[in-house]
Design a protein around this motif. Structure first.
Motif, PDB file in Angstrom:
ATOM      1  N   HIS A  10       0.824  -1.222   0.000  1.00  0.00           N
ATOM      2  CA  HIS A  10       0.000   0.000   0.000  1.00  0.00           C
ATOM      3  C   HIS A  10       0.853   1.264   0.000  1.00  0.00           C
ATOM      4  N   ARG A  11       1.889   1.255  -0.831  1.00  0.00           N
ATOM      5  CA  ARG A  11       2.705   2.462  -0.930  1.00  0.00           C
ATOM      6  C   ARG A  11       2.077   3.386  -1.952  1.00  0.00           C
ATOM      7  N   PRO A  12       2.292   4.704  -1.824  1.00  0.00           N
ATOM      8  CA  PRO A  12       1.771   5.624  -2.845  1.00  0.00           C
ATOM      9  C   PRO A  12       2.557   5.483  -4.152  1.00  0.00           C
ATOM     10  N   THR A  13       1.927   5.770  -5.265  1.00  0.00           N
ATOM     11  CA  THR A  13       2.589   5.598  -6.565  1.00  0.00           C
ATOM     12  C   THR A  13       3.049   6.932  -7.155  1.00  0.00           C
ATOM     13  N   GLU A  14       2.510   8.035  -6.666  1.00  0.00           N
ATOM     14  CA  GLU A  14       2.737   9.328  -7.345  1.00  0.00           C
ATOM     15  C   GLU A  14       4.221   9.714  -7.367  1.00  0.00           C
ATOM     16  N   ALA A  15       4.898   9.513  -6.246  1.00  0.00           N
ATOM     17  CA  ALA A  15       6.289   9.969  -6.164  1.00  0.00           C
ATOM     18  C   ALA A  15       7.162   9.219  -7.166  1.00  0.00           C
ATOM     19  N   THR A  16       6.922   7.919  -7.298  1.00  0.00           N
ATOM     20  CA  THR A  16       7.712   7.150  -8.256  1.00  0.00           C
ATOM     21  C   THR A  16       7.402   7.588  -9.679  1.00  0.00           C
ATOM     22  N   GLU A  17       6.126   7.855  -9.953  1.00  0.00           N
ATOM     23  CA  GLU A  17       5.776   8.333 -11.298  1.00  0.00           C
ATOM     24  C   GLU A  17       6.472   9.657 -11.593  1.00  0.00           C
ATOM     25  N   LYS A  18       6.508  10.522 -10.581  1.00  0.00           N
ATOM     26  CA  LYS A  18       7.161  11.822 -10.760  1.00  0.00           C
ATOM     27  C   LYS A  18       8.672  11.625 -10.962  1.00  0.00           C
ATOM     28  N   PHE A  19       9.217  10.697 -10.175  1.00  0.00           N
ATOM     29  CA  PHE A  19      10.652  10.420 -10.259  1.00  0.00           C
ATOM     30  C   PHE A  19      11.014   9.917 -11.670  1.00  0.00           C
ATOM     31  N   LEU A  20      10.210   8.976 -12.176  1.00  0.00           N
ATOM     32  CA  LEU A  20      10.495   8.418 -13.501  1.00  0.00           C
ATOM     33  C   LEU A  20      10.399   9.508 -14.568  1.00  0.00           C
ATOM     34  N   ALA A  21       9.404  10.370 -14.430  1.00  0.00           N
ATOM     35  CA  ALA A  21       9.230  11.451 -15.407  1.00  0.00           C
ATOM     36  C   ALA A  21      10.465  12.353 -15.422  1.00  0.00           C
ATOM     37  N   LEU A  39      10.784   6.277 -20.806  1.00  0.00           N
ATOM     38  CA  LEU A  39       9.864   6.714 -19.757  1.00  0.00           C
ATOM     39  C   LEU A  39       8.555   5.936 -19.856  1.00  0.00           C
ATOM     40  N   ALA A  40       8.030   5.853 -21.071  1.00  0.00           N
ATOM     41  CA  ALA A  40       6.750   5.152 -21.270  1.00  0.00           C
ATOM     42  C   ALA A  40       6.874   3.690 -20.854  1.00  0.00           C
ATOM     43  N   ALA A  41       7.999   3.078 -21.205  1.00  0.00           N
ATOM     44  CA  ALA A  41       8.210   1.663 -20.879  1.00  0.00           C
ATOM     45  C   ALA A  41       8.254   1.470 -19.366  1.00  0.00           C
ATOM     46  N   ASN A  42       9.008   2.330 -18.672  1.00  0.00           N
ATOM     47  CA  ASN A  42       9.134   2.191 -17.221  1.00  0.00           C
ATOM     48  C   ASN A  42       7.802   2.451 -16.512  1.00  0.00           C
ATOM     49  N   MET A  43       7.121   3.469 -16.986  1.00  0.00           N
ATOM     50  CA  MET A  43       5.835   3.827 -16.385  1.00  0.00           C
ATOM     51  C   MET A  43       4.840   2.679 -16.569  1.00  0.00           C
ATOM     52  N   ALA A  44       4.810   2.143 -17.797  1.00  0.00           N
ATOM     53  CA  ALA A  44       3.860   1.062 -18.092  1.00  0.00           C
ATOM     54  C   ALA A  44       4.202  -0.173 -17.273  1.00  0.00           C
ATOM     55  N   ALA A  45       5.500  -0.458 -17.133  1.00  0.00           N
ATOM     56  CA  ALA A  45       5.903  -1.633 -16.361  1.00  0.00           C
ATOM     57  C   ALA A  45       5.526  -1.461 -14.893  1.00  0.00           C
ATOM     58  N   PHE A  46       5.744  -0.264 -14.368  1.00  0.00           N
ATOM     59  CA  PHE A  46       5.409   0.038 -12.971  1.00  0.00           C
ATOM     60  C   PHE A  46       3.905  -0.181 -12.725  1.00  0.00           C
ATOM     61  N   LYS A  47       3.082   0.349 -13.641  1.00  0.00           N
ATOM     62  CA  LYS A  47       1.628   0.197 -13.490  1.00  0.00           C
ATOM     63  C   LYS A  47       1.202  -1.245 -13.670  1.00  0.00           C
ATOM     64  N   ALA A  48       1.866  -1.928 -14.618  1.00  0.00           N
ATOM     65  CA  ALA A  48       1.512  -3.335 -14.871  1.00  0.00           C
ATOM     66  C   ALA A  48       1.781  -4.172 -13.623  1.00  0.00           C
ATOM     67  N   GLY A  49       2.895  -3.867 -12.931  1.00  0.00           N
ATOM     68  CA  GLY A  49       3.217  -4.593 -11.709  1.00  0.00           C
ATOM     69  C   GLY A  49       2.159  -4.356 -10.642  1.00  0.00           C
ATOM     70  N   TRP A  50       1.743  -3.104 -10.519  1.00  0.00           N
ATOM     71  CA  TRP A  50       0.724  -2.749  -9.524  1.00  0.00           C
ATOM     72  C   TRP A  50      -0.590  -3.486  -9.855  1.00  0.00           C
TER      73      TRP A  50
END
Lengths: 609, 333
Positions: free
Chosen positions: A176-187, A197-208
């Motif tokens: 239950h960690r927040p996702t926003e900071a990591t999304e901001k970090f990747l951006a 960026l798109a690949a990392n973001m998509a992979a991060f969301k896919a994992g979630w």
């Protein structure tokens, strides 16, 4: 389907993979997201000396361990509750440290016959029942990531490289960690490479999403925020805290900070960090070797700067002769040794505390210097500030003995108010008649800091023995004896705080005395033992030369004194010779910090003795 | 250039000079003390830093700031000082053992960085202070206490070494030639960045008359090839010409004056100065003396301080509170 949420008090997670799998980054991100939830945290990166060992082999395994809790914690945790293993090598290298019932998440795609045989698995551990006592989650991390990115038109190689973000996404969901900071970090990190960026973001969301939707993971966990003193916090490593402490010391003393350094693991990050802060007037000089690094720092000190050099054990060995000159010139100099396994090249990326006697005595002649040691990652900030105080007040070389564990490990740091930092202003000698460069301050025994550019104060100093007061060359026997004693008395007389003893029952018979980075593991072990009703006292030495004035008194109070050290008994040797007190050592040099449980056992042995 | 009126005496310290009688260091000291008033820098802004060896006692005898440091390491202290205190004039005093053997690494790196140091290398081709072992500039076959059967090492040519290390100013002079050495000090001081002057220095005890050929009134005019900017390179009997892609020493009577190389110390290509440096050999048959190379390149300390100034200009002076606060924080109430 409804998923169960279980509350936990603490969790230890270890991310393990190939050096190139991005495990340090994954761990860092999870740490930041966890810190922002208000958990107490402690981290331990563990990486090989080889930058990229052959893929999929045991020597190439890199890991990052994170311990987080709803209460105050002291260590990065002993055995991980969760192991994320990106390949068979990562599994094999870490499985021994897991306890029964621990969760293992593996990238099943990597468990090919070829990869298994690379690390000596004759059968597939995912299938042969050898992991039956663990909660095993084989996830086809690579292929799911690649499939998730299918529409993005990224190269397969780039898609596969994003699988660490899939793992991060999955764990982010699970705890239950927040996702926003990591999304901001990747951006911010990949902003200039939109497809990465798109690949990392998509992979991060896919994992979630994988955690949220698949039945494989039916349970997620919550860890409430820890009760910590109010304030604004950030996550901080020892090396960055050290760099910040030096900058703060420079500001508070109003001296220009000059770092002379030669790259060496695990100290280089201090050089990297300081080189970013030129706007503070910081000069970083990457010298041609360790000797030039300390020589340039001493030269800068002579000119009125705050001269600092950073290194690790083998580099310190090279600096020896120049530090002897600093002892003789009686100028401020800070030497930071981020200790690693030795002797010789030893274990460059692993931790150890075996340079204590080198710092104390590793010079020719009677050559006293100050030795202090930070006890935690964030204590590096305070210890650096105090090194500035001591070096500039007493005009002596000051060793700071950090080590690989706290240099790279992180913990929450309550950001200090700048106005609360000590006033470290110093005064240079002013033009005067009959100036004598070795006439001492009656209280500190420091000689004047008379910098070039001060009219009428021209004088010559050097490594040849000085006549008392005048500083002229002297081979006089009585004078040499006097000067040796004066230099020793100056260091012995340095003001350091008394040793504080933590002995809540006030009738403990056993004192556990540590120094340096063993503070966390010792404190954790003692806390656990006290919860079990044991009476045991703890004290921790930040000042080793000179020792706190009350140390002898403290030692005398206890029947038994246990000194755990990541060396073969170096502090114990100093204590025994200084106080004629019997000391019990607990000594291990495995390149790793002590575990809480081994220290509990070691303390119990003494308690039951 | 300044209203300072200082004399040689002002730069002479009260310390008794303790070199052996007849040592070449005396004349170098006297020349430097005589030159310093001309430099126009207040005494308190002049720093002499030496290593270890006979020559490294030099700073004690000058009424300036000074450090007698660690064997071979003078350039390291001097570099830290020169970078952090660009207002100072920093000299390095060193010998052939100090700078070319134990301290070789620091010499080459100071030169390549072009730190604002004036390096005076006293070359006596012997270890004097340790009583007579061969040095890295001793001629091969040298019989000494440590080489009773003759030394086997090929010597360094300090000028070639300095040029190979990207030095921007390299010169050679002779201890007893006060006028010439003063000229070299003047040229070195005018140069922005590292300046190396190799000074042939006689050790009367362990290597007497090693440079007699370039000092003796009868032989020196033939042995010394004068390097004077804009003038043909020649001695009393020989001259230097371009030949087969390099330089060659030929008898003056075999060529016409117009064939001689006109010396240009500002030649950007270091191969010219390097070729000049190779004209001399251990036996000192022909020895170029003067400024081999004097070219402009940004001085290291200036570059370092420019980066700092630029950071302050573009980002503003550092704010400690902001640094400590960072960006990724959380609040516990």
């Amino acid at each position: 389907m409804t998923k169960t949420v279980i509350p936990l008090h603490q969790v230890t997670i270890r991310f393990a993979g190939d050096s190139g799998d991005g495990m340090q980054l994954t761990g860092d991100r999870f740490t930041m997201d966890t810190a922002s939830l208000g958990n107490d945290i402690s981290t331990l990166p563990n990486f090989p000396a080889e930058i990229r060992a052959p893929q999929g082999t045991l020597p190439g395994v890199s890991s990052f361990q994170l311990h987080f809790a709803d209460h105050h914690i002291q260590t990065p945790g002993d055995a991980p509750d969760v192991l994320v293993a990106m390949n068979p090598a990562a599994l094999k290298a870490n499985i021994k440290e897991l306890q029964r019932g621990a969760m293992i998440i593996v990238d099943s795609d990597e468990f090919t016959t070829r990869n298994l045989s690379k690390v000596g698995y004759e059968t597939n551990p995912l299938e042969d029942g050898s992991l039956d006592s663990f909660k095993l989650h084989p996830v086809a991390l690579t292929s799911i990531t690649v499939a998730a990115l299918a529409e993005l038109n990224v190269a397969r190689k780039d898609a596969e490289r994003s699988k660490n973000m899939f793992a991060l996404g999955l764990l982010t969901w699970m705890y239950h960690r927040p996702t926003e900071a990591t999304e901001k970090f990747l951006a911010a990190k990949f902003g200039k490479k939109p497809e990465v960026l798109a690949a990392n973001m998509a992979a991060f969301k896919a994992g979630w999403n994988y955690g949220e939707t698949t039945e494989d993971f039916a349970v997620s966990y919550e860890i409430a925020p820890a009760k910590m003193p109010p304030g604004t916090y950030r996550n901080m490593s020892g090396n960055v805290a050290m760099a910040y402490g030096l900058i703060a010391g420079s500001k508070r003393s109003n001296l220009k900070l000059f770092l002379g350094s030669y790259p060496i693991t695990p100290a280089s990050d201090i050089l990297h960090e300081l080189s970013k802060h030129k706007k503070f007037g910081v000069i970083t000089f990457q010298a041609e070797d360790e000797i030039a690094a300390v020589g340039s720092a001493l030269g800068a000190s002579y000119g009125g700067a705050l001269g600092v050099t950073t290194t690790s054990g083998p580099g310190l060995a090279l600096k020896t002769e120049m530090i002897g000159l600093a002892v003789m010139l009686e100028l401020p100099l800070i030497i930071i040794d981020v200790q690693r396994g030795g002797p010789s090249t030893g274990l460059p990326t692993k931790t150890e505390q075996a340079d204590l006697l080198q710092a104390m005595f590793g010079r020719n002649g009677e050559s006293p210097a100050v030795v202090i040691a930070p006890s935690t990652a964030t204590d590096c900030f305070a210890i650096a500030l105090d090194a500035v105080r001591i070096a500039t007040t007493y005009r002596v070389p000051v060793f700071i003995l950090s080590d690989g564990y706290i240099a790279n490990g992180t913990e929450p740091w309550k950001i200090p108010n700048v106005d609360d930092l000590p006033d470290l202003r110093v005064e240079f000698a002013k033009t005067q008649e009959n100036f004598m460069p070795y006439e001492r301050d009656p209280i500190t025994l420091a000689r004047p800091w008379a910098i070039p550019g001060t009219k009428g104060m021209e004088h010559r100093i050097g490594g040849v023995e000085k006549a008392d007061k005048t500083g002229e060359i002297s081979y006089d026997p009585t004078n040499h004896d006097l000067m040796v004693r004066l230099r020793a008395a100056k260091v012995a007389g340095i003001t350091v705080p008394d040793l504080e003893v933590d002995d809540p029952s006030n009738d403990a018979k056993v004192l556990v005395l540590g120094w340096g980075s063993t503070f966390g593991p010792i404190a954790a072990a003692i806390e656990a033992l006290r919860e079990n009703g044991q009476k045991v006292a703890q004290a921790h030495l930040r000042y080793i030369n000179p020792f706190p004035k009350n140390l002898g008194e403290v030692l005398a109070k206890y029947d038994r004194v246990l000194v755990p050290e990541m060396n073969m008994g170096q502090l114990a040797m100093l204590l025994k010779s200084e106080f004629l007190k019997d000391i019990t050592g607990y000594n291990k040099v495995r390149g790793l910090p002590f575990s809480t449980s081994e220290l509990m056992e070691a303390i119990m042995v003494v308690l039951n003795d | 250039m300044t209203d300072l009126v200082l004399t040689k005496k002002d730069f002479t310290s009260d310390q008794e000079v303790k070199w052996c009688p007849g040592c070449g260091d005396y004349s170098i000291l006297s020349t430097v003390q005589g030159y310093l008033p001309e430099l126009g820098v207040p005494r308190e802004n002049v720093v002499f830093i030496s290593g270890i060896g006979c020559s490294s006692r030099f700073p004690y005898y000058l009424e300036t700031f000074g450090i007698h440091s660690v064997h071979g390491r003078a350039p390291t202290l001097a570099t830290g000082l020169a970078i952090s205190r660009p207002d100072l004039t920093v000299f390095v005093i060193t010998g052939d053992g100090d700078s070319l053997s134990i301290g070789g690494n620091h010499l080459i790196h100071a030169l390549r960085r072009n730190v604002n140091l004036k390096i005076l290398l006293f070359n006596n081709r012997i270890y004097g202070l340790t009583k007579g072992q061969y040095s890295p500039t001793s001629e091969q076959g040298k019989i000494t206490k440590s080489t009773p059967a003759g030394s086997l090492d090929t010597p360094f040519n300090p000028i070639s070494l300095a040029l190979g290390a990207e030095a921007t100013f390299v010169a050679r002079s002779i201890d007893s030639d006060r006028k010439h050495l003063t000229e070299m000090l003047r040229a070195a001081s005018a140069h922005k960045g590292s300046a190396l002057i190799e000074i042939y220095q006689n050790c009367p005890i362990f290597n007497d008359d090693a440079f007699q050929i370039v000092k003796d009134g009868e032989t020196k005019s033939a042995a010394i090839l004068q390097l004077v900017h804009g003038q043909p390179i020649k001695s009393a009997t020989h001259g230097v010409i371009y030949k087969e892609g390099g330089l060659q020493v030929v008898p003056l009577d075999s060529v016409s004056e117009s064939d001689l190389v006109i010396h240009n110390a500002n030649t950007p290509d270091p191969t010219y100065a390097f070729a000049l440096s190779r004209l001399s050999s251990s036996i000192l048959e022909h020895v170029p003396v003067g400024v081999f190379r004097d070219v402009e390149r940004a001085e290291y300390g200036g570059l370092v301080n420019d980066q700092v100034a630029d950071a302050i200009k573009t980002q503003g002076a550092g704010d400690l509170s902001k640094l400590l606060a960072g960006t990724d924080t959380w609040v516990v109430k």
